[in-house]
Design an enzyme around this catalytic site. Structure first.
Site, short mmCIF file in Angstrom:
data_model
loop_
_atom_site.label_atom_id
_atom_site.label_comp_id
_atom_site.label_asym_id
_atom_site.label_seq_id
_atom_site.Cartn_x
_atom_site.Cartn_y
_atom_site.Cartn_z
N LEU A 23 47.02 141.47 59.74
CA LEU A 23 48.35 140.88 59.95
C LEU A 23 48.41 139.39 59.57
CD1 LEU A 23 49.38 142.66 63.27
CD2 LEU A 23 49.89 143.28 60.91
N ALA A 24 47.76 139.03 58.48
CA ALA A 24 48.02 137.70 57.91
C ALA A 24 49.42 137.78 57.28
CB ALA A 24 46.95 137.35 56.89
N MET A 26 50.73 138.02 54.30
CA MET A 26 51.02 139.07 53.31
C MET A 26 51.20 140.43 54.00
SD MET A 26 51.15 138.04 50.15
CE MET A 26 50.73 139.40 49.07
N ASN A 45 45.55 144.90 63.88
CA ASN A 45 44.70 143.76 63.51
C ASN A 45 43.52 143.75 64.46
OD1 ASN A 45 44.97 141.18 61.75
ND2 ASN A 45 44.15 140.48 63.70
N ALA A 89 38.84 140.43 50.67
CA ALA A 89 38.06 141.24 49.75
C ALA A 89 36.57 141.09 50.06
CB ALA A 89 38.34 140.81 48.31
N SER A 141 51.27 141.57 43.80
CA SER A 141 51.51 140.21 43.31
C SER A 141 52.91 139.75 43.68
CB SER A 141 51.34 140.15 41.79
OG SER A 141 51.65 138.85 41.34
N LYS A 195 45.54 144.17 37.84
CA LYS A 195 45.89 142.97 38.62
C LYS A 195 45.05 141.77 38.16
CE LYS A 195 47.52 140.23 41.77
NZ LYS A 195 46.64 139.59 42.65
N HIS A 198 46.43 140.55 34.98
CA HIS A 198 47.67 139.83 35.32
C HIS A 198 47.33 138.38 35.72
CE1 HIS A 198 50.07 138.12 38.58
NE2 HIS A 198 51.13 138.63 37.98
N ASN A 199 46.35 138.22 36.58
CA ASN A 199 46.01 136.87 37.03
C ASN A 199 45.45 136.02 35.88
OD1 ASN A 199 46.60 138.08 39.48
ND2 ASN A 199 45.05 136.93 40.58
N GLU A 202 48.26 134.87 33.91
CA GLU A 202 48.91 133.79 34.67
C GLU A 202 48.22 132.44 34.39
OE1 GLU A 202 49.38 134.84 38.86
OE2 GLU A 202 48.81 132.81 39.39
N ARG A 299 40.63 124.27 33.10
CA ARG A 299 40.62 123.91 34.52
C ARG A 299 39.27 123.30 34.89
NH1 ARG A 299 43.96 128.12 38.39
NH2 ARG A 299 45.65 128.55 36.94
N HIS A 463 17.36 141.17 10.45
CA HIS A 463 18.25 142.00 11.26
C HIS A 463 19.05 143.01 10.43
CE1 HIS A 463 17.21 139.96 14.88
NE2 HIS A 463 17.63 138.77 14.44
#
Ligand SMILES: *[C@@H]1O[C@H](CO)[C@@H](O)[C@H](O)[C@H]1NC(C)=O
Ligand SMILES: *[C@@H]1O[C@H](CO)[C@@H](O)[C@H](O)[C@H]1NC(C)=O
Ligand SMILES: *[C@@H]1O[C@H](CO)[C@@H](O)[C@H](O)[C@H]1NC(C)=O
Length: 493
Positions: A23-24, A26, A45, A89, A141, A195, A198-199, A202, A299, A463
């Protein structure tokens, strides 16, 4: 002496549609969203006081039911039971699965809505399938706001679970052009993989916007209010998106002292790792997802603030000033951003396609574009164009080959090159713009200089190489007139 009167349990006979653990914010918001859509949700929870606090406050006046234990929670669900976890996670997920297993029966469904790594989801799916439990890992998301009023949902896992959760997932998800931003992604870890990409995308979108801002500020010499107006304009056209919209608002935002807040913020970016995972996956599968990679590294470089401050006193750049027309260059920058963004998404979908091949996921690329079209951070009009490209041709091998995007890049190409030339001349770093153009020029090249790499590898390491005239046959040349015997025809390194 007779009867013991029990107080009737007000929750007796509850037939909950779904239970949610964690129950955070989100978790709470997803529960309230489900409640809005008529579902009965059982909330749990580990810290039970949290359940009572939620029922007495945020969930007051709703149909949400509290649970005192996992056993209590499971007893309040109709079958097949659906239990969704929104917990940290990692080991917390495994621990809850372990505790749930003795309480569930074959055909019940466990859903992980956290930010799990897709490999973990693959493992859990496989383990639970053996026990008859249908496991789902879903990307969620859109942040707290999205969870409350319509997130983008990317579920994957055991396909038999989908018919049981489809209506609830699609009801609570965001809608774009009247369609839910939620569809079945694919087997085992596919939802969490999508997902993750997706991030990564982003990260790319944010870096591209930062480079446009950097050029406007430091090459064109624009102030935050003028730049804010530019983003406002851009948001009315093909770049219309959530990130462009918030950039417009951020740039004009003033602190209590009347000065622009953005210019007071320390230029050292943080990250939580999902961009990095995408770059790692790209390296793992050998797909050149260069723009996301550069965005992660940008970053990292920004975070070396102290070293940069020191270096800035010693390392001098070019002495160039901008003498062109500002308005014209603003439009060149817009086009450079748009073309680079097309490349970034093309790369992201290349990675999805490769992972689908490796794991035999039957990914619906148009459906994925639609899931990202609304609700999430990268939501944009642009994703509608991508959806259309895959609708027109579900077998499309690369977005850059679609007619719409081909024409778009063609119309942007001159501006794109001008902007990168300007950046190089003025010493302003544009890693994402530049890598996108380098990728484009590489991808459209019939011949790259890798023939020389092959010659070098054969020269120093025997090679072997293939001849253009005879692909598939590997040969070795005695380049030096010295050296040992190499007869390898299949040896690869
Ligand atoms: C339960 O509530 C506590 C306290 O708010 C929170 O820290 C924790 O993450 C919640 N989730 C679970 C699964 O217990
Ligand atoms: C930056 O320079 C200062 C002063 O010379 C020095 O104390 C500091 O360690 C340097 N920082 C880094 C990260 O190199
Ligand atoms: C390479 O050429 C030299 C000189 O002609 C010869 O001695 C040597 O055996 C050759 N090596 C191979 C692997 O053919």
């Amino acid at each position: 002496m007779g009867l013991v009167l029990c107080k009737a349990d007000p929750d007796a006979g509850i037939q909950g549609d779904l239970a949610l653990i964690g129950l955070a914010v989100m978790g709470q918001n997803l529960i309230l969203n489900m409640d809005d859509h008529g579902y009965t949700v059982v909330a749990y929870n580990r810290t039970v006081e949290k359940v009572d606090a939620f029922l007495d406050n945020e969930a007051k006046g709703t149909k949400v039911v509290g649970a005192k234990s996992l056993k209590d929670m499971v007893s309040k669900l109709k079958k097949p039971r659906k239990v969704m976890m929104l917990v940290k996670a990692g080991t917390a997920v495994d621990s809850f699965i372990e505790q749930l297993l003795p309480l569930l029966e074959k055909g019940d469904i466990i859903i992980d809505g956290g930010n799990s790594e897709y490999q973990d989801t693959q493992r859990r799916c496989k383990e639970l399938e053996k026990k008859g439990i249908l496991y789902v890992g879903t990307g969620v998301s859109g942040g707290e706001e999205g969870a409350r009023y319509g997130p983008s949902l990317m579920p994957g896992g055991h396909p038999d679970a989908w018919p049981h959760i489809k209506s609830i997932f699609q009801d609570i998800s965001a809608k774009a052009d009247g369609e839910p931003c939620c569809d079945w992604v694919g087997e085992d870890g596919a939802g969490h993989f999508v997902k993750m990409v997706h991030n990564g995308i982003e990260y790319g979108d944010m870096q591209l916007i930062c480079e446009a801002y950097h050029l406007m500020r430091d090459a064109l010499g624009m102030d935050p209010d003028s730049m804010s107006k530019v983003f406002e304009e851009w948001n009315k056209g093909e770049l219309d998106s959530f990130l462009i919209e918030i950039t417009e608002k951020i740039l004009k935002f003033r602190d209590e002292d009347g000065k622009h807040l953005v210019e007071k913020i320390r230029d050292a970016a943080g990250q939580k790792g999902t961009g990095k995972w995408t770059a790692v996956a790209a390296l793992e599968y050998g797909i050149p997802v260069t723009l996301i990679g550069e965005s992660v590294f940008a970053r990292c470089l920004s975070a070396l603030k102290e070293e940069r401050v020191n270096a800035s006193k010693l390392l001098k750049g070019p002495d160039a000033t901008f003498t062109e027309n500002t308005q014209e260059y603003v439009e060149h920058i817009r086009k450079a951003l748009y073309a680079s963004k097309i490349v970034s998404y093309a790369q992201g979908f290349m990675l999805l396609r490769e992972a689908a091949k490796v794991y035999k996921w039957n990914l619906n690329f148009g459906g994925i574009a639609l899931m990202w079209r609304g609700g999430c951070i990268i939501r944009s009009v642009f994703l509608g164009n991508i959806k259309r490209a895959f609708d027109n041709n579900p077998e499309l091998s690369n977005l850059l080959l679609d007619d719409f995007f081909r024409a778009a890049i063609e119309s942007c190409q001159n501006s794109w090159r001008k902007v990168i030339s300007l950046a190089v001349t003025m010493g302003i770093p544009t890693p994402a713009f530049s890598t996108a153009l380098a990728f484009f020029d590489g991808f459209r090249s019939e011949r790259l200089p890798a023939n020389l790499i092959q010659a070098q590898r054969d020269y120093f390491g025997a090679h072997t190489y293939e001849l253009l005239s005879d692909p598939g046959k590997f040969v070795h040349t005695n380049w030096t007139g010295k050296g040992g015997r190499t007869a390898a025809t299949t040896y690869q390194a």
